[in-house]
Design a protein around this motif. Sequence first.
Motif, mmCIF file in Angstrom:
data_model
loop_
_atom_site.group_PDB
_atom_site.id
_atom_site.type_symbol
_atom_site.label_atom_id
_atom_site.label_comp_id
_atom_site.label_asym_id
_atom_site.label_seq_id
_atom_site.Cartn_x
_atom_site.Cartn_y
_atom_site.Cartn_z
ATOM 1 N N GLY A 180 -1.452 8.248 -3.655
ATOM 2 C CA GLY A 180 -2.598 8.978 -2.901
ATOM 3 C C GLY A 180 -3.586 9.007 -4.139
ATOM 4 O O GLY A 180 -4.910 8.612 -4.138
ATOM 5 N N LEU A 238 1.066 -0.909 0.275
ATOM 6 C CA LEU A 238 -0.153 0.189 0.397
ATOM 7 C C LEU A 238 0.995 1.369 0.006
ATOM 8 O O LEU A 238 0.416 1.998 -0.267
ATOM 9 C CB LEU A 238 -1.085 0.307 1.082
ATOM 10 C CG LEU A 238 -1.836 -1.336 1.539
ATOM 11 C CD1 LEU A 238 -2.487 -0.591 2.737
ATOM 12 C CD2 LEU A 238 -3.191 -0.727 0.547
ATOM 13 N N VAL A 274 -3.255 14.342 0.196
ATOM 14 C CA VAL A 274 -3.555 13.268 0.080
ATOM 15 C C VAL A 274 -5.971 13.884 -0.120
ATOM 16 O O VAL A 274 -6.341 13.883 -1.454
ATOM 17 C CB VAL A 274 -4.011 11.673 0.337
ATOM 18 C CG1 VAL A 274 -5.421 11.144 -0.304
ATOM 19 C CG2 VAL A 274 -2.750 11.288 0.234
ATOM 20 N N VAL A 288 1.609 2.468 -3.401
ATOM 21 C CA VAL A 288 0.264 3.060 -4.299
ATOM 22 C C VAL A 288 0.032 4.445 -4.441
ATOM 23 O O VAL A 288 -0.100 5.348 -2.889
ATOM 24 C CB VAL A 288 -0.912 2.242 -3.574
ATOM 25 C CG1 VAL A 288 -2.099 3.632 -4.774
ATOM 26 C CG2 VAL A 288 -0.553 0.903 -4.020
ATOM 27 N N ALA A 339 -4.262 7.683 -7.053
ATOM 28 C CA ALA A 339 -3.905 5.636 -7.402
ATOM 29 C C ALA A 339 -5.330 5.635 -7.123
ATOM 30 O O ALA A 339 -6.220 5.018 -7.442
ATOM 31 C CB ALA A 339 -2.931 5.157 -7.721
ATOM 32 N N TRP A 340 -5.492 6.145 -5.747
ATOM 33 C CA TRP A 340 -6.869 5.693 -5.242
ATOM 34 C C TRP A 340 -8.550 6.117 -5.641
ATOM 35 O O TRP A 340 -9.153 5.845 -4.868
ATOM 36 C CB TRP A 340 -6.852 5.679 -3.894
ATOM 37 C CG TRP A 340 -6.016 4.757 -3.291
ATOM 38 C CD1 TRP A 340 -4.798 5.341 -2.536
ATOM 39 C CD2 TRP A 340 -5.738 3.334 -2.831
ATOM 40 N NE1 TRP A 340 -4.110 4.449 -1.638
ATOM 41 C CE2 TRP A 340 -4.428 3.196 -2.416
ATOM 42 C CE3 TRP A 340 -7.186 2.365 -3.052
ATOM 43 C CZ2 TRP A 340 -4.381 1.742 -1.772
ATOM 44 C CZ3 TRP A 340 -6.635 0.993 -2.825
ATOM 45 C CH2 TRP A 340 -5.964 0.664 -1.951
ATOM 46 N N PHE A 392 -12.454 8.713 2.393
ATOM 47 C CA PHE A 392 -11.736 6.779 2.530
ATOM 48 C C PHE A 392 -10.014 6.759 1.353
ATOM 49 O O PHE A 392 -9.159 5.957 1.622
ATOM 50 C CB PHE A 392 -12.196 6.035 1.252
ATOM 51 C CG PHE A 392 -11.992 4.956 0.544
ATOM 52 C CD1 PHE A 392 -11.169 3.702 1.089
ATOM 53 C CD2 PHE A 392 -10.810 4.918 -0.741
ATOM 54 C CE1 PHE A 392 -11.002 2.586 0.832
ATOM 55 C CE2 PHE A 392 -10.588 3.792 -1.496
ATOM 56 C CZ PHE A 392 -10.011 2.793 -1.046
ATOM 57 N N MET A 393 -10.303 7.586 0.791
ATOM 58 C CA MET A 393 -8.601 8.243 0.442
ATOM 59 C C MET A 393 -7.573 8.662 1.165
ATOM 60 O O MET A 393 -6.784 8.553 1.647
ATOM 61 C CB MET A 393 -8.959 8.817 -0.712
ATOM 62 C CG MET A 393 -9.795 8.637 -2.208
ATOM 63 S SD MET A 393 -9.467 9.362 -3.753
ATOM 64 C CE MET A 393 -7.839 10.294 -3.884
ATOM 65 N N VAL A 436 -10.416 3.500 -6.919
ATOM 66 C CA VAL A 436 -11.538 3.133 -6.033
ATOM 67 C C VAL A 436 -12.202 3.497 -5.665
ATOM 68 O O VAL A 436 -13.466 3.121 -5.613
ATOM 69 C CB VAL A 436 -10.492 2.074 -5.898
ATOM 70 C CG1 VAL A 436 -10.829 1.058 -4.726
ATOM 71 C CG2 VAL A 436 -8.940 1.467 -6.134
ATOM 72 N N ALA A 437 -12.467 5.242 -4.752
ATOM 73 C CA ALA A 437 -12.832 5.561 -4.219
ATOM 74 C C ALA A 437 -14.383 5.622 -4.695
ATOM 75 O O ALA A 437 -15.395 5.573 -3.827
ATOM 76 C CB ALA A 437 -12.406 6.849 -3.291
ATOM 77 N N VAL A 473 -6.976 5.610 3.471
ATOM 78 C CA VAL A 473 -5.995 4.222 2.820
ATOM 79 C C VAL A 473 -4.825 5.201 3.050
ATOM 80 O O VAL A 473 -3.514 3.743 2.745
ATOM 81 C CB VAL A 473 -6.662 3.802 1.716
ATOM 82 C CG1 VAL A 473 -6.931 4.480 0.610
ATOM 83 C CG2 VAL A 473 -5.869 2.073 1.410
ATOM 84 N N SER A 474 -4.622 5.678 2.250
ATOM 85 C CA SER A 474 -3.153 6.487 1.912
ATOM 86 C C SER A 474 -2.439 7.243 3.059
ATOM 87 O O SER A 474 -0.907 6.475 3.218
ATOM 88 C CB SER A 474 -3.166 7.912 1.406
ATOM 89 O OG SER A 474 -4.076 7.621 -0.671
#
Length: 265
Positions: free
Chosen positions: A112, A107, A198, A110, A114-115, A132-133, A118-119, A136-137
């Motif tokens: 930030g 993780l 992010v 990856v 790039a999510w 969420f971003m 997905v988000a 997860v970042s």
Amino acid sequence: MTKFLKKLPKPTLSLLLLLTAWQLSAEGVLFFRGVSFPTPGETFLRLLELLLGKGLAGHSLYVHLFSSLRRWAAGFAVAALSGVGYGLAAGRIRALELATSEIPQLLLLVPGLAWVPVAILLFGIGETATLFMIAVSAFAPIAVSVFSGARNIDVRLLRAAEMMGAGEGAIFLRVFLPSTLPSILSGLRVGLGTSWRVLVAAEMVVGSGTGLGYSLIQARWTLDYASSFSCIAVICGIGFFFERILLRRLEKRTIDRWAPVAEKE
């Protein structure tokens, strides 16, 4: 000249160099491209107007600032709790380490932004996607730092506590947690900076009407570059205060207080 520069505090010298480079860049862009580039003075005047209540993307600067700070606090809280919890657990439970230790490392690779897909697929455009971003970042650097600190505790301290009859709870609270505290704060500091960057990027892409990132991109679309630069200045100021001034000082004091003597040396 050298003696004068040495007398200046490092932050002041860095700020002067930054402002000088900024001013020269603005003049160069205007001269070579004929494009108006906001200077430090123009940006400061626009920032003053915004602080005095001038509207920006339909709201005041304070509304955007509060929205960003609220999202940041919520997303970072999730990342901090999960990252610290995972790092401590994986550092103590061998089976959990073997099964999952590579996941935070992956993780961490990856970016930030790039999510974003997905988000959007998970939550659509809006507040939840932004949170969420952020979470997860910021989770990865916190988890990696805490896990590293937990795995590198001096085993002699743990054995000494066991020989003195300490139970699992006492060992965790009196030995394990204090020894890991410097790594926890280091991870939180890195995660804080990551989450702030992010947050701004997420508000620019999946924002829902308020926030510094949203106001920055809206000012860009309306060609109000002075306001965009003002938002960047606010973003830099807040990030610098929390990451460099607040958490770094707390981290230093914690290391001075809790880190082993050999580690300090």
